[in-house]
Design an enzyme around this catalytic site. Sequence first.
Site, PDB file in Angstrom:
ATOM      1  N   LYS A 173       0.839  -1.209   0.000  1.00  0.00           N
ATOM      2  CA  LYS A 173       0.000   0.000   0.000  1.00  0.00           C
ATOM      3  C   LYS A 173       0.870   1.254   0.000  1.00  0.00           C
ATOM      4  CE  LYS A 173      -1.691  -1.529   3.796  1.00  0.00           C
ATOM      5  NZ  LYS A 173      -2.418  -1.875   5.039  1.00  0.00           N
ATOM      6  N   THR A 204      -6.331   9.521   8.980  1.00  0.00           N
ATOM      7  CA  THR A 204      -6.174   8.240   8.279  1.00  0.00           C
ATOM      8  C   THR A 204      -6.184   7.047   9.241  1.00  0.00           C
ATOM      9  OG1 THR A 204      -3.773   8.505   8.403  1.00  0.00           O
ATOM     10  CG2 THR A 204      -4.845   9.268   6.382  1.00  0.00           C
ATOM     11  N   GLY A 206      -7.193   3.873  10.634  1.00  0.00           N
ATOM     12  CA  GLY A 206      -8.018   2.770  10.141  1.00  0.00           C
ATOM     13  C   GLY A 206      -8.020   2.570   8.636  1.00  0.00           C
ATOM     14  N   THR A 207      -7.141   3.272   7.904  1.00  0.00           N
ATOM     15  CA  THR A 207      -7.163   3.093   6.434  1.00  0.00           C
ATOM     16  C   THR A 207      -6.791   1.661   6.031  1.00  0.00           C
ATOM     17  OG1 THR A 207      -4.947   4.058   6.386  1.00  0.00           O
ATOM     18  CG2 THR A 207      -6.752   5.482   5.679  1.00  0.00           C
ATOM     19  N   GLY A 208      -5.770   1.107   6.706  1.00  0.00           N
ATOM     20  CA  GLY A 208      -5.331  -0.238   6.345  1.00  0.00           C
ATOM     21  C   GLY A 208      -6.392  -1.284   6.662  1.00  0.00           C
ATOM     22  N   CYS A 209      -7.029  -1.136   7.830  1.00  0.00           N
ATOM     23  CA  CYS A 209      -8.095  -2.070   8.228  1.00  0.00           C
ATOM     24  C   CYS A 209      -9.236  -1.992   7.214  1.00  0.00           C
ATOM     25  CB  CYS A 209      -8.649  -1.704   9.605  1.00  0.00           C
ATOM     26  SG  CYS A 209      -7.390  -1.604  10.889  1.00  0.00           S
TER      27      CYS A 209
HETATM   28  N1  LIG Z   1      -4.066  10.524   1.957  1.00  0.00           N
HETATM   29  C1  LIG Z   1      -4.500   9.483   1.233  1.00  0.00           C
HETATM   30  N2  LIG Z   1      -5.144   9.690   0.072  1.00  0.00           N
HETATM   31  C2  LIG Z   1      -5.622   8.643  -0.651  1.00  0.00           C
HETATM   32  N3  LIG Z   1      -5.455   7.357  -0.320  1.00  0.00           N
HETATM   33  C3  LIG Z   1      -4.793   7.094   0.828  1.00  0.00           C
HETATM   34  C4  LIG Z   1      -4.286   8.118   1.666  1.00  0.00           C
HETATM   35  N4  LIG Z   1      -3.688   7.543   2.747  1.00  0.00           N
HETATM   36  C5  LIG Z   1      -3.837   6.225   2.586  1.00  0.00           C
HETATM   37  N5  LIG Z   1      -4.475   5.930   1.429  1.00  0.00           N
HETATM   38  C6  LIG Z   1      -4.820   4.617   0.922  1.00  0.00           C
HETATM   39  O1  LIG Z   1      -5.368   3.891   2.012  1.00  0.00           O
HETATM   40  C7  LIG Z   1      -4.988   2.522   1.939  1.00  0.00           C
HETATM   41  C8  LIG Z   1      -4.242   2.153   3.224  1.00  0.00           C
HETATM   42  O2  LIG Z   1      -2.906   2.566   3.055  1.00  0.00           O
HETATM   43  P1  LIG Z   1      -1.845   2.868   4.174  1.00  0.00           P
HETATM   44  O3  LIG Z   1      -2.210   4.156   4.832  1.00  0.00           O
HETATM   45  O4  LIG Z   1      -0.521   2.792   3.492  1.00  0.00           O
HETATM   46  O5  LIG Z   1      -2.048   1.652   5.171  1.00  0.00           O
HETATM   47  P2  LIG Z   1      -1.917   1.533   6.750  1.00  0.00           P
HETATM   48  O6  LIG Z   1      -3.168   2.134   7.335  1.00  0.00           O
HETATM   49  O7  LIG Z   1      -1.839   0.065   6.961  1.00  0.00           O
HETATM   50  O8  LIG Z   1      -0.681   2.272   7.149  1.00  0.00           O
HETATM   51  C9  LIG Z   1      -4.159   2.393   0.657  1.00  0.00           C
HETATM   52  O9  LIG Z   1      -4.986   2.033  -0.419  1.00  0.00           O
HETATM   53  C10 LIG Z   1      -3.614   3.791   0.480  1.00  0.00           C
HETATM   54  O10 LIG Z   1      -3.222   4.037  -0.846  1.00  0.00           O
HETATM   55  C1  LIG Z   2      -7.192  -2.799  16.993  1.00  0.00           C
HETATM   56  C2  LIG Z   2      -6.418  -2.151  15.913  1.00  0.00           C
HETATM   57  N1  LIG Z   2      -6.139  -2.848  14.786  1.00  0.00           N
HETATM   58  C3  LIG Z   2      -5.438  -2.269  13.785  1.00  0.00           C
HETATM   59  C4  LIG Z   2      -4.994  -0.979  13.884  1.00  0.00           C
HETATM   60  C5  LIG Z   2      -4.188  -0.355  12.765  1.00  0.00           C
HETATM   61  O1  LIG Z   2      -4.867   0.692  12.166  1.00  0.00           O
HETATM   62  P1  LIG Z   2      -4.519   1.280  10.722  1.00  0.00           P
HETATM   63  O2  LIG Z   2      -5.539   0.728   9.776  1.00  0.00           O
HETATM   64  O3  LIG Z   2      -4.646   2.768  10.869  1.00  0.00           O
HETATM   65  O4  LIG Z   2      -3.142   0.860  10.351  1.00  0.00           O
HETATM   66  C6  LIG Z   2      -5.309  -0.267  15.071  1.00  0.00           C
HETATM   67  N2  LIG Z   2      -4.910   1.009  15.239  1.00  0.00           N
HETATM   68  N3  LIG Z   2      -6.014  -0.878  16.063  1.00  0.00           N
END
Ligand SMILES: Nc1ncnc2c1ncn2[C@@H]1O[C@H](COP(=O)(O)OP(=O)(O)O)[C@@H](O)[C@H]1O
Ligand SMILES: Cc1ncc(COP(=O)(O)O)c(N)n1
Length: 264
Positions: A173, A204, A206-209
Amino acid sequence: MNTALTIAGSDSSGGAGIQADIKTMTANGVFAMSAITALTAQNTTGVTDIFETTPHFLAEQLDAVFTDIFPDAVKIGMVSSAALIETIAERLRFYEAKHIVVDPVMVATSGSKLLRDDAITALTEKLLPMAEVVTPNIPEAEILSGLTITDAAGMEAAAQKISEAYGCAVLCKGGHKVNDADDLLWRDGKAQWFHGERIANPNTHGTGCTLSSAIASNLAKGYDLTASVERAKAYISGCLSAMLDLGHGSGPMNHMFELKSRFI
Ligand SMILES: Nc1ncnc2c1ncn2[C@@H]1O[C@H](COP(=O)(O)OP(=O)(O)O)[C@@H](O)[C@H]1O
Ligand SMILES: Cc1ncc(COP(=O)(O)O)c(N)n1
């Protein structure tokens, strides 16, 4: 109705973990079920405590779900210990679970650690080989591959290495980049990029979840992996574009940006 199961940790502030997963699955039209690995005392500024489920109780939750409503897809998020990871791997193999999406959660957006150091080997050896796709962010892809990522070519190299080591597709990602939000899928020796416009939203949490649950929801509905990732990207972009602003830290997203319920 198609069904999906999330195996993850609870986030008391509702933005990540089980809560994000259930909101995402519901908004994506699948029936959501959960097996909780840990309770976190958490808000948008950080995690203050973690209370892990026992392996026995996690297995009980998985048995209760699989023996009654068999999920069409499974998303795995925060699993903090090796013993819990081993329980999940054993139970999912026993039930021959389908469409497993693994989000290798290591650190929360707020910076708090969610995976014990000794659990990384269990994650890679036990869960990744069962995954249809694993969805590391850039720091997680660096840890899983042992490579440093500074550009798009680095994302491809890391994803290729992880994919070849564990035999699963890898979605690296791009949320931690600065200019865009392009994600890279490495599957069967080939790279496929998914473009994402960078949205100027600092919230952001929870974006990954959310992304991994949206992918699992689409797999549950029968979409192939490419279409599932495309649709999940559109969903996360919509959630971020709604510009919800809650809490004092990196806040949660709005999952109701397109719901046309008469109860809203
Ligand atoms: N500012 C943003 N604008 C658009 N898409 C985003 C943004 N931040 C994260 N994403 C998207 O959200 C998803 C989660 O990405 P990321 O933030 O790298 O994961 P995590 O939450 O695990 O750190 C990916 O599809 C990423 O491209
Ligand atoms: C219980 C739990 N699981 C996962 C995440 C990761 O969150 P993110 O999607 O922002 O990386 C979190 N903050 N808390």
